[in-house]
Scaffold this motif. Sequence first.
Motif, PDB file in Angstrom:
ATOM      1  N   GLN A  37       0.802  -1.234  -0.056  1.00 46.47           N
ATOM      2  CA  GLN A  37      -0.116   0.061  -0.027  1.00 46.47           C
ATOM      3  C   GLN A  37       0.776   1.154  -0.043  1.00 46.47           C
ATOM      4  N   GLY A  38       2.318   1.150  -0.035  1.00 42.31           N
ATOM      5  CA  GLY A  38       3.069   2.370  -0.155  1.00 42.31           C
ATOM      6  C   GLY A  38       3.443   3.093   1.140  1.00 42.31           C
ATOM      7  N   THR A  39       2.551   2.997   1.976  1.00 46.58           N
ATOM      8  CA  THR A  39       2.750   3.686   3.131  1.00 46.58           C
ATOM      9  C   THR A  39       1.929   3.015   4.526  1.00 46.58           C
ATOM     10  N   ARG A  40       2.112   3.797   5.540  1.00 42.21           N
ATOM     11  CA  ARG A  40       1.473   3.298   6.758  1.00 42.21           C
ATOM     12  C   ARG A  40      -0.125   3.592   6.632  1.00 42.21           C
ATOM     13  N   ILE A  41      -0.747   2.686   6.991  1.00 39.09           N
ATOM     14  CA  ILE A  41      -2.148   2.835   6.883  1.00 39.09           C
ATOM     15  C   ILE A  41      -2.834   2.114   8.332  1.00 39.09           C
ATOM     16  N   ALA A  42      -3.733   3.151   8.939  1.00 42.79           N
ATOM     17  CA  ALA A  42      -4.353   2.725  10.103  1.00 42.79           C
ATOM     18  C   ALA A  42      -5.315   1.744  10.021  1.00 42.79           C
ATOM     19  N   PRO A  43      -5.319   0.945  11.108  1.00 44.81           N
ATOM     20  CA  PRO A  43      -6.227  -0.275  11.176  1.00 44.81           C
ATOM     21  C   PRO A  43      -7.739   0.418  10.808  1.00 44.81           C
ATOM     22  N   GLY A  44      -8.543  -0.516   9.843  1.00 45.86           N
ATOM     23  CA  GLY A  44      -9.637  -0.210   9.382  1.00 45.86           C
ATOM     24  C   GLY A  44      -9.674   0.677   8.459  1.00 45.86           C
ATOM     25  N   VAL A  45      -8.836   1.267   7.878  1.00 48.55           N
ATOM     26  CA  VAL A  45      -8.812   2.224   7.019  1.00 48.55           C
ATOM     27  C   VAL A  45      -8.507   1.542   5.644  1.00 48.55           C
ATOM     28  N   LYS A  46      -8.923   1.908   4.546  1.00 46.99           N
ATOM     29  CA  LYS A  46      -8.923   1.372   3.302  1.00 46.99           C
ATOM     30  C   LYS A  46      -7.982   2.074   2.284  1.00 46.99           C
ATOM     31  N   ALA A  47      -7.088   1.432   1.595  1.00 47.86           N
ATOM     32  CA  ALA A  47      -6.052   1.979   0.811  1.00 47.86           C
ATOM     33  C   ALA A  47      -5.670   0.988  -0.286  1.00 47.86           C
ATOM     34  N   PRO A  48      -5.716   1.636  -1.765  1.00 47.49           N
ATOM     35  CA  PRO A  48      -5.262   0.574  -2.661  1.00 47.49           C
ATOM     36  C   PRO A  48      -3.963  -0.257  -2.593  1.00 47.49           C
ATOM     37  N   TYR A  49      -3.990  -1.237  -3.114  1.00 43.53           N
ATOM     38  CA  TYR A  49      -2.781  -1.766  -3.277  1.00 43.53           C
ATOM     39  C   TYR A  49      -1.970  -1.575  -4.767  1.00 43.53           C
ATOM     40  N   LYS A  50      -0.500  -1.123  -4.500  1.00 52.26           N
ATOM     41  CA  LYS A  50      -0.103  -0.613  -5.686  1.00 52.26           C
ATOM     42  C   LYS A  50       0.418  -1.612  -6.597  1.00 52.26           C
ATOM     43  N   VAL A  51       0.741  -1.253  -7.714  1.00 56.37           N
ATOM     44  CA  VAL A  51       1.234  -2.146  -8.595  1.00 56.37           C
ATOM     45  C   VAL A  51       2.526  -2.487  -8.791  1.00 56.37           C
ATOM     46  N   GLY A  52       3.245  -1.786  -7.828  1.00 60.05           N
ATOM     47  CA  GLY A  52       4.695  -2.028  -7.927  1.00 60.05           C
ATOM     48  C   GLY A  52       5.056  -3.474  -7.229  1.00 60.05           C
ATOM     49  N   THR A  53       4.417  -3.858  -6.336  1.00 58.80           N
ATOM     50  CA  THR A  53       4.675  -5.300  -5.693  1.00 58.80           C
ATOM     51  C   THR A  53       4.280  -6.359  -6.804  1.00 58.80           C
ATOM     52  N   ALA A  54       3.294  -6.051  -7.540  1.00 57.49           N
ATOM     53  CA  ALA A  54       2.874  -6.914  -8.696  1.00 57.49           C
ATOM     54  C   ALA A  54       3.938  -6.916  -9.752  1.00 57.49           C
ATOM     55  N   VAL A  55       4.542  -5.772 -10.236  1.00 58.70           N
ATOM     56  CA  VAL A  55       5.798  -5.876 -11.147  1.00 58.70           C
ATOM     57  C   VAL A  55       6.852  -6.592 -10.580  1.00 58.70           C
ATOM     58  N   LEU A  56       7.375  -6.337  -9.295  1.00 64.03           N
ATOM     59  CA  LEU A  56       8.443  -7.021  -8.631  1.00 64.03           C
ATOM     60  C   LEU A  56       8.327  -8.654  -8.760  1.00 64.03           C
ATOM     61  N   TYR A  57       7.095  -8.934  -8.331  1.00 64.24           N
ATOM     62  CA  TYR A  57       6.720 -10.231  -8.433  1.00 64.24           C
ATOM     63  C   TYR A  57       6.741 -11.029  -9.563  1.00 64.24           C
ATOM     64  N   GLU A  58       6.317 -10.328 -10.492  1.00 63.50           N
ATOM     65  CA  GLU A  58       6.339 -10.620 -11.990  1.00 63.50           C
ATOM     66  C   GLU A  58       7.755 -10.804 -12.761  1.00 63.50           C
ATOM     67  N   GLN A  59       8.391  -9.717 -12.342  1.00 62.34           N
ATOM     68  CA  GLN A  59       9.816  -9.792 -13.057  1.00 62.34           C
ATOM     69  C   GLN A  59      10.830 -10.708 -12.423  1.00 62.34           C
ATOM     70  N   LEU A  60      10.803 -10.519 -11.063  1.00 59.75           N
ATOM     71  CA  LEU A  60      11.718 -11.307 -10.312  1.00 59.75           C
ATOM     72  C   LEU A  60      11.329 -12.884 -10.117  1.00 59.75           C
ATOM     73  N   ASN A  61      10.274 -13.330 -10.589  1.00 59.13           N
ATOM     74  CA  ASN A  61       9.806 -14.637 -10.447  1.00 59.13           C
ATOM     75  C   ASN A  61      10.087 -15.520  -9.259  1.00 59.13           C
ATOM     76  N   GLN A  62      10.010 -14.828  -8.315  1.00 57.47           N
ATOM     77  CA  GLN A  62      10.124 -15.103  -6.692  1.00 57.47           C
ATOM     78  C   GLN A  62       8.771 -15.343  -6.073  1.00 57.47           C
ATOM     79  N   PRO A  63       8.711 -16.328  -5.015  1.00 59.37           N
ATOM     80  CA  PRO A  63       7.462 -16.413  -4.338  1.00 59.37           C
ATOM     81  C   PRO A  63       7.454 -15.160  -3.497  1.00 59.37           C
ATOM     82  N   CYS A  64       5.951 -14.955  -3.267  1.00 60.39           N
ATOM     83  CA  CYS A  64       5.614 -13.541  -2.352  1.00 60.39           C
ATOM     84  C   CYS A  64       4.988 -14.200  -0.938  1.00 60.39           C
ATOM     85  N   VAL A  65       5.531 -13.726  -0.023  1.00 55.06           N
ATOM     86  CA  VAL A  65       4.877 -14.182   1.322  1.00 55.06           C
ATOM     87  C   VAL A  65       4.148 -13.003   1.991  1.00 55.06           C
TER      88      VAL A  65
END
Length: 244
Positions: free
Chosen positions: A152-180
């Motif tokens: 989500q790119g920054t600290r998000i308080a409990p109960g607050v909704k914020a979008p999941y950014k595409v950067g993590t998906a790009v890393l996952y896709e290009q590094l071809n590593q599992p994501c925990v």
Amino acid sequence: MAYAIQWLRSLVYIIMVYVSIAVVGIVLFPWALVSRRGARVACMSVCRFVRWAAPWMIGLKTEIRGTPPDYECIVASKHQSFLDVFMVFSAVPAGKFIMKRILMYSPIVGQYGLRIGCIPVDRGKRSVAIKQMVDGVKKGTATPGQLIIYPQGTRIAPGVKAPYKVGTAVLYEQLNQPCVPVAANVGLFWPKRGIYRKQGTAVVEFLEPIPPGLPRDQFLSLLEERIETASNRLNEEAGFHAPH
């Protein structure tokens, strides 16, 4: 009166945390300059002090659930406060972060970050930073380990909704590593801002790994579902129910 006492205890604890960072950082700095192991020992020492001191100084226990990875992977963590940084880093053997480039110029934090393999990025240039990091990993120049990233790119308080950014998906896709994925409820006790720390048990939970190879959109959807579902469960376990 009870609130005032806990506030004072929290203040003393925070001061002690910063003192420990300064003392450990300075004392072990020569070792860190010549050895990555020295830098990692220093960082781990601070994390362990933070967790060790919290129960008896402010009445805050910390608990790590699940199985932290000991292999190369992406660790995508819920980020609610600095406490989850200490907890997640202390749980994995070779954690590293993507950090703001400006921190490189900090005399202690920046140098330690670079020594443990953190990747400095320019704020607002995330796509460039991701490309540089992916290139570095593929060339073998990046330090192996567990890359800790906040979807989500920054600290998000409990109960607050914020979008999941595409950067993590790009890393996952290009590094071809599992994501925990990692869930957390720590923001209930250690907020994003302010002095007061609540008593209780702060939890981070390592969830089932997502294997490499999923399409980008499917990965992001699955990642968000796992982290948010588990984080909401941990919040409710601690007595917090998000407003609808």
